[in-house]
Design a protein around this motif. Structure first.
Motif, mmCIF file in Angstrom:
data_model
loop_
_atom_site.group_PDB
_atom_site.id
_atom_site.type_symbol
_atom_site.label_atom_id
_atom_site.label_comp_id
_atom_site.label_asym_id
_atom_site.label_seq_id
_atom_site.Cartn_x
_atom_site.Cartn_y
_atom_site.Cartn_z
ATOM 1 N N LYS A 183 -10.120 -2.819 -16.645
ATOM 2 C CA LYS A 183 -8.979 -3.315 -15.882
ATOM 3 C C LYS A 183 -9.205 -4.744 -15.381
ATOM 4 O O LYS A 183 -8.413 -5.264 -14.608
ATOM 5 N N GLY A 184 -10.296 -5.375 -15.810
ATOM 6 C CA GLY A 184 -10.516 -6.778 -15.493
ATOM 7 C C GLY A 184 -11.407 -7.063 -14.293
ATOM 8 O O GLY A 184 -11.583 -8.226 -13.913
ATOM 9 N N LYS B 218 0.886 -8.500 -1.922
ATOM 10 C CA LYS B 218 0.700 -9.951 -1.938
ATOM 11 C C LYS B 218 -0.793 -10.183 -1.696
ATOM 12 O O LYS B 218 -1.264 -10.080 -0.570
ATOM 13 N N LYS B 219 -1.492 -10.468 -2.756
ATOM 14 C CA LYS B 219 -2.930 -10.660 -2.614
ATOM 15 C C LYS B 219 -3.420 -11.614 -3.681
ATOM 16 O O LYS B 219 -2.768 -11.833 -4.689
ATOM 17 N N VAL B 220 -4.585 -12.193 -3.408
ATOM 18 C CA VAL B 220 -5.183 -13.072 -4.405
ATOM 19 C C VAL B 220 -6.146 -12.304 -5.294
ATOM 20 O O VAL B 220 -6.442 -12.746 -6.394
ATOM 21 N N LEU B 221 -6.623 -11.162 -4.810
ATOM 22 C CA LEU B 221 -7.494 -10.339 -5.654
ATOM 23 C C LEU B 221 -7.631 -8.943 -5.109
ATOM 24 O O LEU B 221 -7.334 -8.673 -3.956
ATOM 25 N N LEU B 222 -8.095 -8.051 -5.977
ATOM 26 C CA LEU B 222 -8.469 -6.692 -5.610
ATOM 27 C C LEU B 222 -9.986 -6.656 -5.514
ATOM 28 O O LEU B 222 -10.682 -7.331 -6.282
ATOM 29 N N GLU C 252 -12.827 -17.257 1.691
ATOM 30 C CA GLU C 252 -13.581 -17.410 0.438
ATOM 31 C C GLU C 252 -12.675 -17.337 -0.785
ATOM 32 O O GLU C 252 -12.824 -18.099 -1.732
ATOM 33 N N PHE C 253 -11.709 -16.420 -0.753
ATOM 34 C CA PHE C 253 -10.846 -16.224 -1.909
ATOM 35 C C PHE C 253 -9.473 -16.881 -1.751
ATOM 36 O O PHE C 253 -8.645 -16.831 -2.640
ATOM 37 N N PHE D 159 -1.040 -0.040 -10.134
ATOM 38 C CA PHE D 159 -0.140 -0.002 -8.982
ATOM 39 C C PHE D 159 -0.614 -0.982 -7.913
ATOM 40 O O PHE D 159 0.172 -1.780 -7.391
ATOM 41 N N ALA D 160 -1.894 -0.939 -7.599
ATOM 42 C CA ALA D 160 -2.443 -1.825 -6.565
ATOM 43 C C ALA D 160 -2.318 -3.290 -6.981
ATOM 44 O O ALA D 160 -1.972 -4.152 -6.176
ATOM 45 N N ALA D 161 -2.577 -3.570 -8.240
ATOM 46 C CA ALA D 161 -2.505 -4.949 -8.729
ATOM 47 C C ALA D 161 -1.087 -5.504 -8.664
ATOM 48 O O ALA D 161 -0.895 -6.704 -8.468
#
Length: 142
Positions: free
Chosen positions: A129-130, A107-111, A72-73, A101-103
């Motif tokens: 934080k968006g 390597k990710k497309v989203l949190l 999906e993402f 830190f997590a953001a």
């Protein structure tokens, strides 16, 4: 400071996890048998990662993340499964520090995360934080 959780953190993690589940941040409380099983997953350091949040020289909280691929993402999603700051350390920007830190660390497309509807303080932080609210209804089957 944020650091990876390790075996020496077990007792403090268990204590904070009990506080987290008693706080109303989760659907229901869990027993220590489940904590013991999940602790083993944290220490494997595969998809599940655990972190300790420190303030000065004190353990102030913890966070758990899980990575998974999402069609999906279009890539890797980092799920922030639990983020807990002890009451005496709230308001010291530790939650925001962990979100940054997590953001910046995977390597990710989203949190992705979930929050109780009445936890307005956390919701305000996440929005600042968006993060945006998803129009989903989550369902579970045990």
């Amino acid at each position: 400071m944020i650091r990876p959780i390790n075996e020496k953190d077990k007792l403090q993690y268990f204590e904070m996890s009990r506080m987290f589940y008693a706080s109303g941040a989760a659907l229901r409380q869990i027993d220590d048998e489940k904590r013991v099983k999940f602790w083993a997953e944290i220490l494997k350091n595969n998809a599940v990662k655990g972190y300790i949040l420190e303030y000065g020289n004190s353990v102030a909280g913890y966070a758990l993340t899980v990575s998974y691929p999402s069609q999906e993402f279009g890539g890797e999603v980092l799920w922030i499964d639990e983020l807990f700051v002890k009451p005496e350390y709230r308001g010291k920007k530790l939650g925001g520090e962990f979100l940054d830190f997590a953001a910046n660390s995977a390597k990710k497309v989203l949190l992705r995360l979930e929050v109780e509807q009445d936890n307005q303080r956390a919701i305000a932080l996440y929005k600042a934080k968006g993060f945006e609210v998803l129009p989903y209804i989550q369902m579970i089957k045990a």
